[in-house]
Design an enzyme around this catalytic site. Sequence first.
Site, PDB file in Angstrom:
ATOM      1  N   SER A 122      38.162  33.806  35.403  1.00 35.89           N
ATOM      2  CA  SER A 122      37.588  35.116  36.317  1.00 35.89           C
ATOM      3  C   SER A 122      38.538  34.969  37.369  1.00 35.89           C
ATOM      4  O   SER A 122      38.552  35.726  37.948  1.00 35.89           O
ATOM      5  CB  SER A 122      36.446  35.783  35.936  1.00 35.89           C
ATOM      6  N   CYS A 123      38.182  33.976  37.651  1.00 35.59           N
ATOM      7  CA  CYS A 123      39.324  33.515  39.169  1.00 35.59           C
ATOM      8  C   CYS A 123      39.942  34.485  39.379  1.00 35.59           C
ATOM      9  O   CYS A 123      41.160  34.040  38.656  1.00 35.59           O
ATOM     10  CB  CYS A 123      39.294  32.638  39.910  1.00 35.59           C
ATOM     11  N   ASP A 124      40.808  34.959  40.288  1.00 39.47           N
ATOM     12  CA  ASP A 124      41.819  35.804  40.693  1.00 39.47           C
ATOM     13  C   ASP A 124      42.363  36.660  39.660  1.00 39.47           C
ATOM     14  O   ASP A 124      43.345  37.192  39.883  1.00 39.47           O
ATOM     15  CB  ASP A 124      43.573  34.239  40.926  1.00 39.47           C
ATOM     16  N   THR A 125      41.544  37.220  39.147  1.00 38.40           N
ATOM     17  CA  THR A 125      41.462  38.704  37.743  1.00 38.40           C
ATOM     18  C   THR A 125      42.381  39.294  38.940  1.00 38.40           C
ATOM     19  O   THR A 125      43.352  40.302  39.275  1.00 38.40           O
ATOM     20  CB  THR A 125      40.498  39.078  37.751  1.00 38.40           C
TER      21      THR A 125
END
EC number: 2.3.2.-
Length: 196
Positions: free
Chosen positions: A160-163
Amino acid sequence: MITYEEYVKQLKELDVYSTVAFKRVVPYVLIQQQQNEDELLLRLRAPSEKLVGEINNGSNKLVIIDLKISYSHVYQEPQLSIQLWETNGRQENQEEEQVDEIYLWYPNNINETLAIPTNLFTIELDTVPRPRVERTTTDNINNSGSKKLMSSSAWYVVHSCDTSEIVGTPIQNYLQRWASVYIASWWGIVRTPNNC
């Protein structure tokens, strides 16, 4: 980022099939949809012309893909989890009609198997908790009263990082935009893997 409350609200309104990209790649057949307050599970069957192809000595084929949309409280973002199911096409009883066995399949390279560009997002194998049925003392199984038991299973999880950077920050239609990127953008391109 999206708050849990806003995520739950938008999940109720989410129609993955209404995204423009998904409309172009409708070859996958929805065979089951389950939704609770904060999760959506789509079970899709690939038609024969879209099967990933022969794997494991030419006998197994991808037949079902489970997509689970849930909420990551750590990242405060929607999270996509993927499970693949394969069949060996073996007949259990030659005298009766053919019965295919299906098994969970964990290919070595999920990005290659599903033709997901590696620069789009990171996918890793992880365990995902799932609630079991509540049991009470009347079940004669759990004598400690009503408890919600948890178990876990292995899923490919899209990190989910940089979503927010990928989807954009406006809250309006956030989950619909997320589904367009994280599901519909790659869904129509399933191909034969080179290394399973």
